[in-house]
Design an enzyme around this catalytic site. Structure first.
Site, PDB file in Angstrom:
ATOM      1  N   ASN A   6       1.113  -1.731  -0.079  1.00 11.35           N
ATOM      2  CA  ASN A   6       0.090   0.078   0.091  1.00 11.35           C
ATOM      3  C   ASN A   6       0.822   0.814   0.035  1.00 11.35           C
ATOM      4  O   ASN A   6       1.736   1.366   1.113  1.00 11.35           O
ATOM      5  CB  ASN A   6      -1.209  -0.155   1.202  1.00 11.35           C
ATOM      6  CG  ASN A   6      -2.260   1.069   1.195  1.00 11.35           C
ATOM      7  OD1 ASN A   6      -1.159   2.289   1.055  1.00 11.35           O
ATOM      8  ND2 ASN A   6      -2.710   1.222   1.360  1.00 11.35           N
ATOM      9  N   HIS A   9       1.196   6.264   1.680  1.00 13.56           N
ATOM     10  CA  HIS A   9       1.826   7.321   2.394  1.00 13.56           C
ATOM     11  C   HIS A   9       3.016   7.954   1.313  1.00 13.56           C
ATOM     12  O   HIS A   9       3.497   8.805   2.216  1.00 13.56           O
ATOM     13  CB  HIS A   9       2.616   6.622   4.168  1.00 13.56           C
ATOM     14  CG  HIS A   9       0.764   6.432   5.306  1.00 13.56           C
ATOM     15  ND1 HIS A   9       0.232   7.184   4.946  1.00 13.56           N
ATOM     16  CD2 HIS A   9       0.321   5.347   5.164  1.00 13.56           C
ATOM     17  CE1 HIS A   9      -1.070   7.274   5.784  1.00 13.56           C
ATOM     18  NE2 HIS A   9      -0.792   5.385   5.738  1.00 13.56           N
ATOM     19  N   HIS A  42      -5.600   3.678  -1.505  1.00 19.57           N
ATOM     20  CA  HIS A  42      -6.925   4.030  -1.086  1.00 19.57           C
ATOM     21  C   HIS A  42      -7.604   4.985  -1.273  1.00 19.57           C
ATOM     22  O   HIS A  42      -6.497   6.597  -1.341  1.00 19.57           O
ATOM     23  CB  HIS A  42      -6.766   4.151   0.642  1.00 19.57           C
ATOM     24  CG  HIS A  42      -8.447   3.924   0.692  1.00 19.57           C
ATOM     25  ND1 HIS A  42      -8.660   4.374   2.230  1.00 19.57           N
ATOM     26  CD2 HIS A  42      -9.077   4.514   0.667  1.00 19.57           C
ATOM     27  CE1 HIS A  42      -9.938   4.460   2.784  1.00 19.57           C
ATOM     28  NE2 HIS A  42     -10.129   4.648   1.608  1.00 19.57           N
ATOM     29  N   ARG A  44      -9.649   7.960  -1.529  1.00 18.14           N
ATOM     30  CA  ARG A  44     -10.372   8.325  -0.288  1.00 18.14           C
ATOM     31  C   ARG A  44     -11.435   9.418  -0.432  1.00 18.14           C
ATOM     32  O   ARG A  44     -10.545  10.274  -1.697  1.00 18.14           O
ATOM     33  CB  ARG A  44      -9.202   8.600   0.989  1.00 18.14           C
ATOM     34  CG  ARG A  44      -8.637   7.865   1.693  1.00 18.14           C
ATOM     35  CD  ARG A  44      -8.603   8.762   2.662  1.00 18.14           C
ATOM     36  NE  ARG A  44      -9.631   8.402   3.828  1.00 18.14           N
ATOM     37  CZ  ARG A  44      -9.615   8.284   5.386  1.00 18.14           C
ATOM     38  NH1 ARG A  44      -8.950   6.828   5.454  1.00 18.14           N
ATOM     39  NH2 ARG A  44     -10.286   8.151   5.638  1.00 18.14           N
ATOM     40  N   ARG A  48      -7.143  13.095   1.105  1.00 16.94           N
ATOM     41  CA  ARG A  48      -6.339  13.403   1.396  1.00 16.94           C
ATOM     42  C   ARG A  48      -4.631  12.728   1.046  1.00 16.94           C
ATOM     43  O   ARG A  48      -3.816  13.239   1.432  1.00 16.94           O
ATOM     44  CB  ARG A  48      -6.202  13.670   2.722  1.00 16.94           C
ATOM     45  CG  ARG A  48      -6.009  11.947   2.833  1.00 16.94           C
ATOM     46  CD  ARG A  48      -6.025  11.890   4.576  1.00 16.94           C
ATOM     47  NE  ARG A  48      -7.540  11.836   5.311  1.00 16.94           N
ATOM     48  CZ  ARG A  48      -7.929  10.898   6.337  1.00 16.94           C
ATOM     49  NH1 ARG A  48      -6.684  10.677   6.994  1.00 16.94           N
ATOM     50  NH2 ARG A  48      -9.145  11.161   6.741  1.00 16.94           N
ATOM     51  N   GLU A  69      -8.917   0.521  -3.399  1.00 14.99           N
ATOM     52  CA  GLU A  69      -9.629   0.957  -1.619  1.00 14.99           C
ATOM     53  C   GLU A  69     -10.400   1.715  -2.215  1.00 14.99           C
ATOM     54  O   GLU A  69      -9.931   2.627  -2.647  1.00 14.99           O
ATOM     55  CB  GLU A  69      -8.428   0.824  -0.230  1.00 14.99           C
ATOM     56  CG  GLU A  69      -7.900  -0.308  -0.359  1.00 14.99           C
ATOM     57  CD  GLU A  69      -7.439  -0.130   1.315  1.00 14.99           C
ATOM     58  OE1 GLU A  69      -7.049   1.166   0.983  1.00 14.99           O
ATOM     59  OE2 GLU A  69      -6.238  -1.136   1.411  1.00 14.99           O
ATOM     60  N   THR A 100      -8.374   3.634   8.616  1.00 10.93           N
ATOM     61  CA  THR A 100      -9.089   3.356   8.463  1.00 10.93           C
ATOM     62  C   THR A 100      -9.745   2.451  10.110  1.00 10.93           C
ATOM     63  O   THR A 100      -8.635   2.183  10.256  1.00 10.93           O
ATOM     64  CB  THR A 100      -9.301   2.010   7.551  1.00 10.93           C
ATOM     65  OG1 THR A 100      -8.818   2.695   6.441  1.00 10.93           O
ATOM     66  CG2 THR A 100     -10.585   1.408   6.904  1.00 10.93           C
ATOM     67  N   GLU A 152     -10.892  -8.941   3.220  1.00 10.21           N
ATOM     68  CA  GLU A 152     -10.119  -8.473   4.405  1.00 10.21           C
ATOM     69  C   GLU A 152      -9.973  -8.507   5.410  1.00 10.21           C
ATOM     70  O   GLU A 152     -10.758  -7.737   5.788  1.00 10.21           O
ATOM     71  CB  GLU A 152      -9.569  -7.510   3.742  1.00 10.21           C
ATOM     72  CG  GLU A 152      -8.251  -7.019   4.099  1.00 10.21           C
ATOM     73  CD  GLU A 152      -7.060  -6.042   3.416  1.00 10.21           C
ATOM     74  OE1 GLU A 152      -7.882  -5.692   1.929  1.00 10.21           O
ATOM     75  OE2 GLU A 152      -6.961  -5.252   4.274  1.00 10.21           O
ATOM     76  N   HIS A 191      -3.837  -3.782   7.669  1.00 13.62           N
ATOM     77  CA  HIS A 191      -3.668  -2.997   8.455  1.00 13.62           C
ATOM     78  C   HIS A 191      -2.913  -2.956   9.573  1.00 13.62           C
ATOM     79  O   HIS A 191      -3.129  -4.369  10.428  1.00 13.62           O
ATOM     80  CB  HIS A 191      -5.276  -2.335   9.378  1.00 13.62           C
ATOM     81  CG  HIS A 191      -5.745  -1.113   9.245  1.00 13.62           C
ATOM     82  ND1 HIS A 191      -5.269  -0.679  10.353  1.00 13.62           N
ATOM     83  CD2 HIS A 191      -5.532  -0.362   8.622  1.00 13.62           C
ATOM     84  CE1 HIS A 191      -5.294   0.748  10.059  1.00 13.62           C
ATOM     85  NE2 HIS A 191      -5.940   1.212   9.299  1.00 13.62           N
TER      86      HIS A 191
HETATM   87  N1  PXP Z   1      -6.049  -3.001   4.366  1.00 12.28           N
HETATM   88  C1  PXP Z   1      -6.599  -1.874   4.689  1.00 12.28           C
HETATM   89  C2  PXP Z   1      -8.359  -1.732   3.645  1.00 12.28           C
HETATM   90  C3  PXP Z   1      -6.812  -0.123   4.666  1.00 12.28           C
HETATM   91  O1  PXP Z   1      -7.218   0.854   4.754  1.00 12.28           O
HETATM   92  C4  PXP Z   1      -4.917  -0.479   4.787  1.00 12.28           C
HETATM   93  C5  PXP Z   1      -4.981   1.316   5.098  1.00 12.28           C
HETATM   94  O2  PXP Z   1      -5.239   2.405   4.327  1.00 12.28           O
HETATM   95  C6  PXP Z   1      -3.822  -1.200   5.022  1.00 12.28           C
HETATM   96  C7  PXP Z   1      -4.839  -1.966   4.443  1.00 12.28           C
HETATM   97  C8  PXP Z   1      -2.681  -1.786   5.749  1.00 12.28           C
HETATM   98  O3  PXP Z   1      -2.592  -0.808   6.549  1.00 12.28           O
HETATM   99  P1  PXP Z   1      -0.755   0.072   7.038  1.00 12.28           P
HETATM  100  O4  PXP Z   1      -1.425   1.510   6.138  1.00 12.28           O
HETATM  101  O5  PXP Z   1      -1.363  -0.192   8.408  1.00 12.28           O
HETATM  102  O6  PXP Z   1       0.070  -1.052   6.942  1.00 12.28           O
END
Ligand code: PXP
Length: 243
Positions: A6, A9, A42, A44, A48, A69, A100, A152, A191
């Site tokens: 992901n 960030h 994601h 959003r 953001r 996402e 999330t 998930e 997550h």
């Molecule tokens: N899965 C989902 C559905 C999420 O919303 C996120 C965070 O955007 C993640 C996984 C990844 O989480 P992390 O950034 O804490 O690894």
């Protein structure tokens, strides 16, 4: 076990300055070179971090699959239908949250209606669907009833606990994963997973895919710092030397 990276960030860092670096699309190339099986972003509703432009370019350039996402809201679902990524994961979204916070609520008809509508639209255009849920039997059965291809499992609670409580969370994730698989669903998780805590979750055999973001982006900032500073220092040295 597939690793989806992901890169939200990377976009968060770019948006901190509203400039064009670091570019998450370039980060995706390096994530793939490092062995990522797929890229997760994601989009959003408040935009953001990830922007529409990022998803459009990722769709054109990624060599692996894109897991997009989005919230079960018509504007972003329609964009997903137009872009047709490999997979769309529906997630809950609250404007004021930092990240999330929990899985989708699937208990009441008010909660189910938008998810059902989004799944219907995505199925019409042939996109694989996944629902981000807490690792509980009710949520898994509701996801099956709704016709999602995958679930998930939210690992946030696991990540936030320690010791005996963490062992309970592993057992909960493991039970949820085996129920999901028994019911014929593909099981993902993610997550809050880090280099330190991912092991026990990765060891659950029914989990086919992990989504990991913040920890990988954080690690890359730290491990990349030395080379980045060396490069800048070298530019300064050459400038003073008149080259
Ligand atoms: N899965 C989902 C559905 C999420 O919303 C996120 C965070 O955007 C993640 C996984 C990844 O989480 P992390 O950034 O804490 O690894």
């Amino acid at each position: 076990m597939r690793l989806y990276v992901n890169i939200d960030h990377v976009a968060t860092l770019r948006e901190a300055r509203r400039t064009d670096e670091p570019d998450p699309v370039r980060a995706a190339v390096f994530a793939e070179l490092g062995g990522a099986d797929g890229i997760t972003v994601h989009l959003r509703e408040d935009r953001r971090h990830v922007q529409d432009r990022d998803v459009r370019l990722l769709m054109e350039t990624a060599r692996t699959g894109i897991n997009l996402e989005v919230a079960a809201a018509s504007e972003v679902v329609e964009l997903a239908c137009a872009w047709r990524p490999l997979q769309v994961t529906l997630v809950p979204e609250k404007r004021e949250e930092v990240t999330t916070e929990g899985g989708l609520g699937l208990a009441t008809s008010d909660q189910l209606a938008p998810v059902r509508a989004a799944l219907k639209r995505l199925a019409e255009v042939g996109v694989r669907t996944s629902l981000f849920i807490d690792p509980y039997e009710d949520a898994i059965r509701a996801s099956l009833d709704l016709g999602a291809d995958a679930v998930e499992l939210h690992t946030g609670e696991y990540a936030n606990t320690r010791g005996a409580e963490r062992l309970e969370q592993v057992a909960r994730l493991s039970d949820a994963a085996s129920l999901g698989q028994k019911l014929g669903m593909t099981v993902h998780a993610g997550h809050g997973l880090t280099y330190e805590n991912v092991g026990p979750v990765a060891g659950i055999p029914e989990i086919e895919e992990l989504n990991i973001g913040h920890s990988i982006v954080s690690r890359s900032v730290i491990t990349g710092m030395e080379a980045a500073v060396r490069e800048m220092a070298e530019i300064l040295r050459r400038a003073r030397a008149g080259r």
